[in-house]
Enzyme design. Structure first.
Site, PDB file in Angstrom:
ATOM      1  CB  CYS A 116     -23.583 -42.185 -15.885  1.00 40.93           C
ATOM      2  SG  CYS A 116     -22.910 -42.718 -14.289  1.00 40.93           S
ATOM      3  CG  HIS A 257     -26.991 -40.004 -15.167  1.00 44.70           C
ATOM      4  ND1 HIS A 257     -27.308 -41.194 -14.544  1.00 44.70           N
ATOM      5  CD2 HIS A 257     -25.799 -39.598 -14.627  1.00 44.70           C
ATOM      6  CE1 HIS A 257     -26.351 -41.497 -13.687  1.00 44.70           C
ATOM      7  NE2 HIS A 257     -25.441 -40.552 -13.712  1.00 44.70           N
ATOM      8  CG  ASN A 287     -25.044 -41.934 -10.327  1.00 41.31           C
ATOM      9  OD1 ASN A 287     -25.398 -42.754 -11.164  1.00 41.31           O
ATOM     10  ND2 ASN A 287     -24.057 -41.079 -10.552  1.00 41.31           N
TER      11      ASN A 287
END
Length: 332
Positions: A116, A257, A287
């Site tokens: 990520c 993020h 996500n």
């Protein structure tokens, strides 16, 4: 011109997501959870999923082409393509497939993996090639299809992840718009978020065995990852701002993020950044790992929120554990 070499500008963005939508009420029928529980704890209401016909290279190339169009350069002008991903179509790498799909015949292409944090790490990597004067036009893509590796019976993880791709064009520029960065890793916390290789011994001749198996699924200690993010992300943003000789008050947009709305809120609160300056599309996409930052960036640019010259503080964080921040001005 920057004293270290060429200046850098981020001149175009693009994104692409699959058409299939999985919302929270549908998840209620799959695992023991509820829309209220998911929304209140994560901020996620739905996520996009790639079906068995969609390849990572295809959505990544679509996002990339959109970024090239905005930047007004041709694929043949590209010197370098970096694909940040943890879910390639091919373990040997997918960036070269994207190079071919785009027709970027002059560009060298490679994959990089930092989960990520991948897009931020990719920005920093691309910047070094431009700084030295080796390359002028770099395409950076963040793309992941995490649905391939989700345990759809694990209510702790299956509610979180979605699929998508985002891209930016970074170019050599007279004035420098890439102002500062800080990137970090801590392998002692690797166990907190993993997608590991599960091996079984296979004897190929007498007394000689190799390990063969497969990856996944994703495992995560949600409490540890949350604690890590709310502590480390504000710190790394502050350090990147310090390197850029800027303060949090000067930030126009905080672009984190997209992992959990509570993390976004906690980081903004610690940095004393008002809610209206925090970009979030988490509710619609979940996500998307390395795709989440460029996906949110492109959406805000195309909606007219982000204007040329706006100061953006971005930060990625995730498996590794890795985390990092980059400070830049949008556009030329």
């Amino acid at each position: 011109m920057n004293q270290l070499g060429a200046g850098i500008a981020i001149t175009g963005s693009g994104s692409a997501t699959p058409d299939v939508i999985l919302d929270n009420p549908q998840l209620e029928r799959m695992v023991e959870t509820s829309d209220e529980w998911i929304t209140s704890r994560t901020g996620i209401r739905e996520r996009r999923l790639a079906d068995d016909q969609i390849r990572l290279s295809a959505i990544a190339a679509q996002a990339a082409q959109n970024a090239l169009t905005m930047a007004q350069i041709a694929a043949t002008d590209l010197d370098l393509i970096i694909l940040a991903t943890s879910t390639p179509d091919d373990l040997f790498g997918t960036a070269c497939q994207i190079q071919s799909l785009l027709g970027a015949s002059k560009a060298v292409a490679f994959d990089m993996t930092a989960a990520c944090s991948g897009f931020v790490f990719g920005m920093v990597t691309a910047a070094q090639f431009i700084r030295t004067g080796v390359y002028k036009n770099v395409l950076l893509i963040g793309a992941d299809i995490l649905s391939r590796w989700v345990n759809w019976s694990d209510r702790g993880t299956c509610i979180l992840f979605g699929d998508g791709a985002g891209a930016v064009v970074m170019q050599a520029n007279e004035s420098d718009r890439f102002l500062g960065f800080e990137i970090r890793s801590d392998g002692t916390q690797n166990h907190s978020l993993q997608l590991t290789y599960n091996a079984q011994p296979k004897e190929i001749v007498k007394d000689i065995a190799v390990a063969q198996g497969n990856f996944g699924p994703i495992t995560m200690n949600g409490k540890e990852v949350y604690r890590f993010a709310v502590q480390k992300v504000p710190e790394v943003i502050e350090k990147a701002l310090f390197r850029a000789n800027l303060s949090a008050e000067q930030i126009d947009w905080l672009l984190l993020h997209q992992a959990n709305q509570r993390i976004l809120d906690a980081v903004a609160q610690r940095l004393k950044i008002p809610t209206q300056k925090v970009l979030s599309n988490l509710a619609r996409y979940g996500n998307t790992s390395a795709a989440s930052i460029p996906l949110a960036l492109d959406e805000a640019v195309r909606q007219g929120k982000i204007q040329s010259g706006d100061l953006i503080a971005t930060a990625g964080f995730g498996a590794g554990l890795t985390w990092g921040s980059a400070i830049f001005l949008w556009g030329k």
